[in-house]
Write a protein that holds these residues in place. Structure first.
Motif, PDB file in Angstrom:
ATOM      1  N   ARG A  69       0.835  -1.206   0.000  1.00  0.00           N
ATOM      2  CA  ARG A  69       0.000   0.000   0.000  1.00  0.00           C
ATOM      3  C   ARG A  69       0.869   1.256   0.000  1.00  0.00           C
ATOM      4  O   ARG A  69       0.545   2.249  -0.668  1.00  0.00           O
ATOM      5  CB  ARG A  69      -0.945  -0.013   1.204  1.00  0.00           C
ATOM      6  N   ALA A  70       1.981   1.220   0.744  1.00  0.00           N
ATOM      7  CA  ALA A  70       2.915   2.354   0.720  1.00  0.00           C
ATOM      8  C   ALA A  70       3.508   2.520  -0.673  1.00  0.00           C
ATOM      9  O   ALA A  70       3.686   3.642  -1.157  1.00  0.00           O
ATOM     10  CB  ALA A  70       4.028   2.137   1.751  1.00  0.00           C
ATOM     11  N   ALA A  71       3.794   1.389  -1.336  1.00  0.00           N
ATOM     12  CA  ALA A  71       4.315   1.444  -2.700  1.00  0.00           C
ATOM     13  C   ALA A  71       3.293   2.057  -3.651  1.00  0.00           C
ATOM     14  O   ALA A  71       3.643   2.846  -4.544  1.00  0.00           O
ATOM     15  CB  ALA A  71       4.704   0.043  -3.169  1.00  0.00           C
ATOM     16  N   ALA A  72       2.015   1.701  -3.461  1.00  0.00           N
ATOM     17  CA  ALA A  72       0.965   2.240  -4.331  1.00  0.00           C
ATOM     18  C   ALA A  72       0.836   3.749  -4.148  1.00  0.00           C
ATOM     19  O   ALA A  72       0.635   4.490  -5.125  1.00  0.00           O
ATOM     20  CB  ALA A  72      -0.362   1.555  -4.029  1.00  0.00           C
ATOM     21  N   GLU A  73       0.965   4.231  -2.912  1.00  0.00           N
ATOM     22  CA  GLU A  73       0.886   5.671  -2.670  1.00  0.00           C
ATOM     23  C   GLU A  73       2.074   6.398  -3.299  1.00  0.00           C
ATOM     24  O   GLU A  73       1.926   7.466  -3.896  1.00  0.00           O
ATOM     25  CB  GLU A  73       0.821   5.949  -1.170  1.00  0.00           C
ATOM     26  N   TRP A  74       3.269   5.844  -3.151  1.00  0.00           N
ATOM     27  CA  TRP A  74       4.454   6.447  -3.766  1.00  0.00           C
ATOM     28  C   TRP A  74       4.279   6.478  -5.288  1.00  0.00           C
ATOM     29  O   TRP A  74       4.566   7.484  -5.933  1.00  0.00           O
ATOM     30  CB  TRP A  74       5.708   5.652  -3.407  1.00  0.00           C
ATOM     31  N   VAL A  82      13.082  -0.440 -11.461  1.00  0.00           N
ATOM     32  CA  VAL A  82      12.258  -0.940 -10.356  1.00  0.00           C
ATOM     33  C   VAL A  82      12.534  -0.070  -9.133  1.00  0.00           C
ATOM     34  O   VAL A  82      13.691   0.189  -8.796  1.00  0.00           O
ATOM     35  CB  VAL A  82      12.580  -2.408 -10.022  1.00  0.00           C
ATOM     36  N   VAL A  83      11.472   0.376  -8.468  1.00  0.00           N
ATOM     37  CA  VAL A  83      11.603   1.201  -7.270  1.00  0.00           C
ATOM     38  C   VAL A  83      11.114   0.402  -6.072  1.00  0.00           C
ATOM     39  O   VAL A  83      10.026  -0.178  -6.106  1.00  0.00           O
ATOM     40  CB  VAL A  83      10.805   2.512  -7.383  1.00  0.00           C
ATOM     41  N   LEU A  84      11.917   0.356  -5.005  1.00  0.00           N
ATOM     42  CA  LEU A  84      11.548  -0.292  -3.758  1.00  0.00           C
ATOM     43  C   LEU A  84      11.160   0.780  -2.747  1.00  0.00           C
ATOM     44  O   LEU A  84      11.916   1.731  -2.525  1.00  0.00           O
ATOM     45  CB  LEU A  84      12.707  -1.117  -3.204  1.00  0.00           C
ATOM     46  N   VAL A  85       9.992   0.635  -2.148  1.00  0.00           N
ATOM     47  CA  VAL A  85       9.470   1.597  -1.176  1.00  0.00           C
ATOM     48  C   VAL A  85       9.219   0.858   0.128  1.00  0.00           C
ATOM     49  O   VAL A  85       8.528  -0.161   0.148  1.00  0.00           O
ATOM     50  CB  VAL A  85       8.157   2.230  -1.680  1.00  0.00           C
ATOM     51  N   ARG A  86       9.757   1.378   1.216  1.00  0.00           N
ATOM     52  CA  ARG A  86       9.609   0.667   2.484  1.00  0.00           C
ATOM     53  C   ARG A  86       8.231   0.895   3.094  1.00  0.00           C
ATOM     54  O   ARG A  86       7.568   1.904   2.831  1.00  0.00           O
ATOM     55  CB  ARG A  86      10.695   1.091   3.474  1.00  0.00           C
ATOM     56  N   ALA A  87       7.820  -0.034   3.931  1.00  0.00           N
ATOM     57  CA  ALA A  87       6.550   0.091   4.634  1.00  0.00           C
ATOM     58  C   ALA A  87       6.571   1.350   5.492  1.00  0.00           C
ATOM     59  O   ALA A  87       7.575   1.684   6.109  1.00  0.00           O
ATOM     60  CB  ALA A  87       6.313  -1.133   5.511  1.00  0.00           C
ATOM     61  N   GLY A  88       5.455   2.059   5.518  1.00  0.00           N
ATOM     62  CA  GLY A  88       5.368   3.263   6.331  1.00  0.00           C
ATOM     63  C   GLY A  88       5.866   4.517   5.664  1.00  0.00           C
ATOM     64  O   GLY A  88       5.802   5.603   6.243  1.00  0.00           O
ATOM     65  N   GLU A  89       6.376   4.420   4.437  1.00  0.00           N
ATOM     66  CA  GLU A  89       6.871   5.603   3.722  1.00  0.00           C
ATOM     67  C   GLU A  89       5.720   6.595   3.520  1.00  0.00           C
ATOM     68  O   GLU A  89       4.645   6.245   3.041  1.00  0.00           O
ATOM     69  CB  GLU A  89       7.444   5.186   2.368  1.00  0.00           C
ATOM     70  N   GLN A  90       5.980   7.845   3.896  1.00  0.00           N
ATOM     71  CA  GLN A  90       4.993   8.910   3.748  1.00  0.00           C
ATOM     72  C   GLN A  90       5.527   9.970   2.798  1.00  0.00           C
ATOM     73  O   GLN A  90       6.736  10.131   2.638  1.00  0.00           O
ATOM     74  CB  GLN A  90       4.690   9.554   5.107  1.00  0.00           C
ATOM     75  N   ALA A  91       4.618  10.713   2.177  1.00  0.00           N
ATOM     76  CA  ALA A  91       5.038  11.775   1.261  1.00  0.00           C
ATOM     77  C   ALA A  91       5.961  12.765   1.951  1.00  0.00           C
ATOM     78  O   ALA A  91       6.965  13.211   1.382  1.00  0.00           O
ATOM     79  CB  ALA A  91       3.813  12.494   0.702  1.00  0.00           C
ATOM     80  N   ALA A  92       5.654  13.093   3.204  1.00  0.00           N
ATOM     81  CA  ALA A  92       6.462  14.086   3.928  1.00  0.00           C
ATOM     82  C   ALA A  92       7.892  13.613   4.146  1.00  0.00           C
ATOM     83  O   ALA A  92       8.805  14.439   4.286  1.00  0.00           O
ATOM     84  CB  ALA A  92       5.808  14.401   5.274  1.00  0.00           C
ATOM     85  N   ASP A  93       8.119  12.289   4.165  1.00  0.00           N
ATOM     86  CA  ASP A  93       9.466  11.763   4.395  1.00  0.00           C
ATOM     87  C   ASP A  93      10.446  12.177   3.304  1.00  0.00           C
ATOM     88  O   ASP A  93      11.663  12.178   3.533  1.00  0.00           O
ATOM     89  CB  ASP A  93       9.435  10.233   4.472  1.00  0.00           C
ATOM     90  N   GLU A  94       9.920  12.504   2.130  1.00  0.00           N
ATOM     91  CA  GLU A  94      10.781  12.829   0.992  1.00  0.00           C
ATOM     92  C   GLU A  94      11.034  14.333   0.868  1.00  0.00           C
ATOM     93  O   GLU A  94      11.678  14.782  -0.080  1.00  0.00           O
ATOM     94  CB  GLU A  94      10.137  12.299  -0.285  1.00  0.00           C
ATOM     95  N   HIS A  95      10.546  15.099   1.853  1.00  0.00           N
ATOM     96  CA  HIS A  95      10.639  16.556   1.785  1.00  0.00           C
ATOM     97  C   HIS A  95      11.463  17.120   2.934  1.00  0.00           C
ATOM     98  O   HIS A  95      11.666  16.467   3.966  1.00  0.00           O
ATOM     99  CB  HIS A  95       9.240  17.171   1.808  1.00  0.00           C
ATOM    100  N   GLU A  96      11.921  18.354   2.756  1.00  0.00           N
ATOM    101  CA  GLU A  96      12.657  19.062   3.798  1.00  0.00           C
ATOM    102  C   GLU A  96      11.709  19.434   4.938  1.00  0.00           C
ATOM    103  O   GLU A  96      10.480  19.324   4.827  1.00  0.00           O
ATOM    104  CB  GLU A  96      13.286  20.338   3.223  1.00  0.00           C
ATOM    105  N   MET A  97      12.294  19.899   6.036  1.00  0.00           N
ATOM    106  CA  MET A  97      11.498  20.398   7.153  1.00  0.00           C
ATOM    107  C   MET A  97      10.821  21.711   6.758  1.00  0.00           C
ATOM    108  O   MET A  97      11.367  22.507   5.994  1.00  0.00           O
ATOM    109  CB  MET A  97      12.395  20.639   8.371  1.00  0.00           C
TER     110      MET A  97
END
Length: 307
Positions: A16-21, A134-149
């Motif tokens: 599901r995290a992969a689908a969101e990414w 191929v992209v591997l996305v870990r469980a729990g990955e959120q959109a905010a994790d890929e952004h700066e503070m």
């Protein structure tokens, strides 16, 4: 035919995290999203059991992609989302599904207590055999994790993207790999951090730590080589800010360290069509298991085979 961003879906949290990414990436690329669910048939004797009968199998094979697609459409209005159900060995079917995809996205369980992935046998097999990225996305990955503070010191999807990190071998630089990383940085509106790790040739290694002059000469040579490889790409992508890091030591370790501040880590895999099977490579293998950011593995054909 329009390529899709394709996701391998099995109903787990990591898929599901992969689908969101993948949905976010589909928006960036302006491409449709396809959710692929692979059902591996159970042996005939087991299929006769009441809880594993044909009706139960049909129920779950239809429910998983349908519910996932409904959720993605709700969270990403306007995105073209399709589903596909396949039957067979998941690794084989997903590698085949990647052939018509712009990207194949898979989920991977996060390691408890430390950063990184738990890449299972299916994921490793797909990465080793797929001839598309191929992209591997870990469980729990959120959109905010890929952004700066943000201004409050909290990761936010409204803040700029973190840099894209590219692991580059200057002795065998591949154009498709480099272009993928530059394009990923450009569509995110972020910088590209190119990481190159090097070790001295065996005949230099003995006594190198005590020979600072030799160490310095080798470091300058590697830094120059990296700059020369990237020079034409800087000209091709003048809007992408590039930082170059050529460091002594194991490339995989440097990339894992860099992943902590990355939105995406990009590494390569050489396509080897031989009777001895596929090979991921030690650097890519290390990054797949220990990166804290999503990892894109870009397959490419060695120059000696491109004739």
């Amino acid at each position: 035919m329009t390529r899709t961003i394709t996701v391998g879906l099995d109903g787990s949290g990591e898929s599901r995290a992969a689908a969101e990414w993948a949905a976010r990436e589909a928006h960036l690329l302006g491409l449709p999203l396809k959710l692929v669910h692979v059902w591996e048939p159970v042996p005939a004797p087991m299929a006769q059991a009441p809880l594993l009968g044909a009706e139960t199998q049909q129920h779950w094979t239809e429910r998983i992609p349908r519910e996932a697609a409904d959720g993605v459409r709700l969270r990403h209005p306007g995105l073209n989302v399709a589903t596909e159900q396949l039957s067979g060995r998941p690794a084989d079917m997903l590698a085949s599904a990647a052939q018509d995809a712009e990207l194949l996205v898979l989920g991977s369980r996060g390691l408890s207590g430390i950063g990184g992935f738990m890449v299972g046998s299916v994921g490793l097999s797909v990465v080793a055999h797929a001839e598309r990225p191929v992209v591997l996305v870990r469980a729990g990955e959120q959109a905010a994790d890929e952004h700066e503070m943000d201004a409050a010191g909290i990761p936010s999807a409204a803040a700029p993207f973190r840099p894209v990190v590219l692991g580059l071998d200057t002795e065998n630089p591949d154009a498709e790999l480099i272009e993928f990383a530059f394009a990923a940085a450009a569509r995110r509106g972020t910088s590209l951090r190119v990481v190159h790790g090097w070790n001295p040739p065996p005949y230099y290694a003995y006594g190198l730590s005590a020979n600072l002059e030799l160490h310095g000469a080798l470091a300058r040579r590697e830094t120059t080589a990296l700059a020369e490889v990237l020079a034409p790409w800087r000209k091709k992508h003048p809007d992408v800010e590039v930082t170059e890091e050529s460091s002594y030591g194991t490339p995989g370790n440097h990339l894992v360290d860099a992943s902590r501040e990355a939105s995406l880590v990009v590494v390569g895999r050489r396509i080897r069509r031989s009777p001895f099977g596929a090979h991921i490579g030690p650097v890519t293998h290390a990054v797949l298991h220990h990166s804290t950011a999503p990892v894109a593995v870009v397959p490419h054909t060695p120059e000696e085979e491109q004739s």
